[in-house]
Design an enzyme around this catalytic site. Structure first.
Site, mmCIF file in Angstrom:
data_model
loop_
_atom_site.group_PDB
_atom_site.id
_atom_site.type_symbol
_atom_site.label_atom_id
_atom_site.label_comp_id
_atom_site.label_asym_id
_atom_site.label_seq_id
_atom_site.Cartn_x
_atom_site.Cartn_y
_atom_site.Cartn_z
ATOM 1 N N ASP A 1 0.602 -0.724 -0.080
ATOM 2 C CA ASP A 1 -0.272 -0.452 0.094
ATOM 3 C C ASP A 1 1.223 1.065 0.390
ATOM 4 O OD1 ASP A 1 -2.087 1.372 -0.026
ATOM 5 O OD2 ASP A 1 -2.041 1.545 2.441
ATOM 6 N N ASP B 1 -3.480 -1.243 5.490
ATOM 7 C CA ASP B 1 -4.126 -0.389 6.813
ATOM 8 C C ASP B 1 -5.792 -0.770 6.701
ATOM 9 O OD1 ASP B 1 -4.362 1.507 5.285
ATOM 10 O OD2 ASP B 1 -2.629 2.663 5.876
ATOM 11 N N ASP C 1 -8.524 -2.879 3.265
ATOM 12 C CA ASP C 1 -6.763 -4.334 2.617
ATOM 13 C C ASP C 1 -7.086 -5.765 2.150
ATOM 14 O OD1 ASP C 1 -5.614 -2.238 0.699
ATOM 15 O OD2 ASP C 1 -5.161 -1.641 2.851
#
Length: 918
Positions: A337, A644, A648
């Site tokens: 990410d 996070d 996700d």
């Protein structure tokens, strides 16, 4: 006719309809809301606004699952046979090994995944609604499609809402989109195919209202919300097994088959060729099976992984599932990410532009550390009056607050305003003194409709100033002059071309641009109106800010590339921002970013073809992230995924190893992941990869140490049967070697430090066998050496007239001595053990050898162990022969490694010569 049951019509694209059309479709009114009776009816029809609970696997099933292993089945079968024959010591030892291994696995699996529970906890417990024209508080679970919900700053959104009206509304949707700054929200419809992060007229369950107020109509509840869709997706995702577990499973099947075939062959030879009684041969076959089964393998593997967990924790990487330790060492691709992992998740001003100069601003995050450069040279901000003027507006036209605590600097307020405050502090301004010198009298807050914020200030000398910051195109329209010239108050006509070029340059760098301007007004003015904002302003400058890459992430990405691990960035942010951050990190250079809309148009085969050539993915939804992980896995990659947000969680669960952020990660992400980074730092992941490779090395070293021991014992028993000799080792003595001595020595390899060159090697092929050609050769060679040492001493003692017990004691001691010497050689697969590091580099190995020596002395000389295992005392001369047998195994193993190293050097030299010639 209104389509009131919204949850029954998921094909309606609510964000593309006007607010009035939505109200008509749902049979409600923004002014009165639903009638309470209608709300009750709809609650009965649609059910409560909560996510369904996931069924839990009972503890007894988790415990039984620990016994589902081929090696465990073989050990249990051996235990049953020994029990039937009345050999209770052998039975107890075997069952003890099985039970200890099962308990270790059960305790580790006890941390059951609760990702769906974490998502459920994100739902708002209360909501303010209009029902029958009355405002009332209801439990969020009682919301139904058509309810009119009222929201204010700080509220958690209780369901998916279509915005009817909004004032200065911004929503923090990072948990769903990954965007690092709150999104502006309005009541206007958007295109049907708009990405989740671009749907300005929607508010989604589980997100937060960062600023402003809103009235919205509930369009989806429970599992039909975006949050519910992710929850359903998460429940459908099957967690993949790790490469080591797959290798161990293949290895276990191969080993169990080989053991059973070997035992059956030996039994047949003894009965059919040598004419042995079937009952005697059956006992010998049991002894052979006991000698070949690596009883300590499951427990030693668990301990090795657990030690890896402890070492990773020292690097602030918390491992939730043991196998993830090793999986990190085998990853070939890390899908990361962007926000908070590769970047700081703290907006930072990186560029300041005035009429005369362009300043680069150093430092990252909210800590006011850094400086200013112009033309590549450092400048003192106190000597730059234009820069000081910009900083003064940043500080005063601002509603955010910075705090300095034990854990560093933190922000209360909007991230962009936090960046402006930090900029002002870097410029040397004193917050309290500046605010006291120019107190605020009035303000116009930022709203997406007018795209600026303005404040009115009076000094203590009879002057008044309007300060404004906002979107460049809006502020430029207010300005007629720009600050320019030698004097602090000098101005010149606004150079539109210069400023528009500067804005475009910042946009090309993926910087969010704000324009800063002031206007002098009469001291008698004490209020602000929009009429004051039409014209007459002087432009002071532009500021470009972004969420910058972490400095340590740059080095970590480079280290991963050097180790042969590809890094791919997958974000919900805009493509331009993703490309810019990727370029700074060395990702996707010269290659375009792939957007979620483009992924949507590809089938799985097409995505599998392009995924390896793209390093930056933008505007990715949860489904896109799962598809990307699956496409990489279909190409044979071992994938680590970091994240996070709630969005996700499904991809974290599907990846070979999911890695969640500990500081800023949601509970849903943490519970779906196998590992949590306590400091949210990508560099920590690089350190964890290094430790993971070390763990895999140690597992291989243990197997390379263990198999020759079992192989040597099996060959000794087989030779005795094939040549009609007395059995050199009893079943109890074999179990003593395997558990008391071999287990003690093998445990030391779990403490082996990670080798220094581990991050200069390419990732291992996940399809490779645990037993490579080199390993098979080494196992056969050392097995033959140990068998020769043990059987040779056994036959020699019998030839010299020694009793059977003494000969067997010598045979057992020869195997144990060979193990102790071979342990030192096993510390490095190819490197020599005849160095200071090779002999002394692992203190635990020396301790294990000392403990093993004491155990073997007790085996030989302690009366009660003599009674149990049939051993007898040995003389100093007999001990010397035992030590010489072990030293012989060590010497030949080291000579073999020397030959292999020289052969590898010659091969490498020839390849280099061919390359130069060609």
């Amino acid at each position: 006719m209104p389509l009131t049951p919204s949850n029954d019509h998921p094909d309606i694209v609510w964000h593309a309809l006007s607010a009035d059309a939505v109200a008509r479709q749902l049979g409600t009114s923004a002014q009165t809301g639903l009638h309470p009776d209608e709300a009750t009816r709809r609650l009965a029809a649609h059910g409560p606004n909560r996510l369904p609970a996931s069924p839990r696997r009972p503890a007894w099933r988790r415990l039984l699952a620990q016994f589902h292993n081929v090696l465990i089945y073989v050990m249990l079968g051996s235990a049953a046979v020994t029990a039937a024959l009345g050999h209770w010591i052998d039975t107890g030892v075997l069952l003890g090994a099985v039970i200890i291994n099962a308990l270790i696995g059960f305790v580790q699996e006890g941390k059951a995944e609760s990702a769906l529970d974490a998502i459920r906890r994100m739902l708002s417990p209360q909501a303010t609604v209009l029902r029958g024209s009355e405002r009332q508080m209801v439990a969020a679970e009682q919301l139904v499609p058509g309810d009119v919900v009222l929201l204010a700053s700080g509220d958690k959104v209780p369901a998916d809402l279509r915005i009817v009206s909004a004032k200065s509304l911004r929503a923090d949707e990072a948990v769903l989109t990954g965007e690092s700054v709150p999104s502006d929200k309005t009541g206007a419809p958007v295109a049907e195919d708009a990405a989740l992060g671009d749907r300005r007229g929607m508010l989604y369950s589980g997100t937060l209202v960062a600023a402003g107020t809103a009235v919205g109509v509930v369009v989806a509840t429970g599992s039909r919300t975006e949050l519910g869709r992710i929850s359903t997706l998460l429940a459908q995702v099957e967690a993949s097994t790790t490469p080591l577990m797959r290798q161990i499973a293949r290895f276990s099947h191969w080993l169990a088959g080989a053991i059973l075939l070997f035992v059956a062959l030996t039994f047949a030879i003894g009965v059919l060729w040598r004419g042995q009684a079937p009952s005697d041969m059956f006992m010998m076959a049991v002894a052979l099976a006991a000698s070949a089964i690596p009883e300590g393998l499951p427990a030693i593997m668990t301990i090795t992984l657990a030690l890896g967990v402890r070492r990773m924790a020292q690097h602030r990487a918390i491992v939730r599932h043991l196998p993830a330790v090793e999986t990190l060492g085998s990853v070939t691709v890390i899908c990361s990410d962007k926000t908070g992992t590769l970047t700081c998740n703290e907006m930072t001003v990186q560029r300041a532009i005035t009429a005369e100069r362009v300043y680069d601003v150093t430092g990252t995050g909210y800590a006011p550390q850094g400086g200013f450069q112009a033309g590549g040279r450092a400048v003192a901000p106190a000597e730059q009056p234009r820069l000081q003027a910009v900083a003064r507006v940043d500080l005063l036209c601002n509603d955010a607050t910075l705090h300095h605590g034990a854990e560093g600097w933190s922000l209360t307020g909007d991230p962009t305003e936090g960046a402006l405050l930090t900029f002002a502090l870097k410029a040397g301004l004193d917050s309290g003194a500046t605010q006291a010198a120019l107190p605020r009298i009035d303000a116009i807050p930022f709203e997406s409709e007018h795209r600026f914020m303005a404040t009115l200030h009076h000094d203590h000398a009879g002057h008044a100033l309007i300060m404004v910051k906002g979107a460049p195109e809006r502020v430029l329209d207010m300005c007629s002059t720009q600050a320019s010239g030698p004097g602090e108050d000098d101005t010149a006509a606004l150079d539109h071309t210069y400023w528009r070029r500067a804005v475009n340059d910042c946009a090309a760098r993926a910087l969010r641009v704000l324009a800063i301007a002031i206007k002098r007004v009469p001291a008698q003015q004490h209020t602000l109106s929009f009429d004051d904002m039409e014209s007459g302003f002087t432009l002071l400058g532009l500021l470009g800010s972004m969420d910058p890459p972490r400095p340590e992430a740059l080095a970590a990405v480079a280290e991963c590339h050097a180790a042969g691990v590809r890094v791919k960035m997958i974000t919900g942010d805009h493509a331009e921002t993703a490309r810019a951050i990727g370029a700074q990190l060395g990702l996707g250079l010269g290659r375009p970013a792939l957007t979620g809309a483009e992924i949507e148009l590809m089938d799985d085969d097409a995505l599998r073809e392009v995924v390896s050539g793209v390093d930056v993915f933008a505007r990715a939804s949860p489904e896109h992230k799962i598809r990307l992980v699956q496409a990489l896995q279909a190409r044979g990659e071992v994938v680590a995924m970091t994240g996070d947000g709630v969005n996700d969680a499904p991809a974290l669960k599907r990846a070979d190893v999911g890695v969640a952020m500990g500081k800023n990660g949601t509970e849903a992400a943490k519970d779906a992941a196998a590992m949590v980074l306590a400091d949210d730092n990508f560099a920590t992941l690089g350190a964890a990869v290094r430790e993971g490779r070390g763990v895999y090395d140690n597992v291989r070293k243990f197997i390379l140490f263990m198999l020759p021991t079992n192989g040597g014992e099996a060959l000794v028993v087989f030779a005795a049967i094939a040549f009609a000799l007395q059995l050199p080792l009893t079943a109890a003595q074999v179990l003593w070697i395997n558990l008391a001595t071999s287990g003690t020595l093998g445990l030391a390899l779990a403490f082996e430090p990670t080798e220094h060159d581990v991050m200069r090697r390419p990732p291992r092929d996940p399809r490779e066998s645990l037993l490579s050609g080199l390993f098979v050769w080494r196992v056969l060679m050392v097995s033959l050496l140990m068998a020769a040492a043990s059987l040779g001493l056994f036959l020699w003692e019998l030839e010299r007239g020694a009793g059977l017990e003494k000969a067997r004691t010598m045979a057992v001691s020869a195997v144990v001595a060979s193990e102790m010497f071979y342990l030192l050689s096993s510390r490095h697969i190819l490197r020599s053990a005849l160095t200071r590091e090779g002999l002394l580099g692992n203190p635990q190995a020396l301790v294990a050898i000392a403990v093993c020596a004491l155990l073997q002395l007790a085996f030989v000389h302690t009366p009660w162990l003599q009674a149990v295992f049939g051993s007898v005392d040995l003389s100093p001369g007999e001990w010397l022969r035992v030590l010489l047998a072990g030293a012989m195994v060590f010497a030949i193993a080291e000579i073999e490694k020397l030959v292999l190293r020289r052969t590898a050097m010659k091969t490498s030299h020839l390849k280099m010569q061919k390359t130069r010639t060609s």
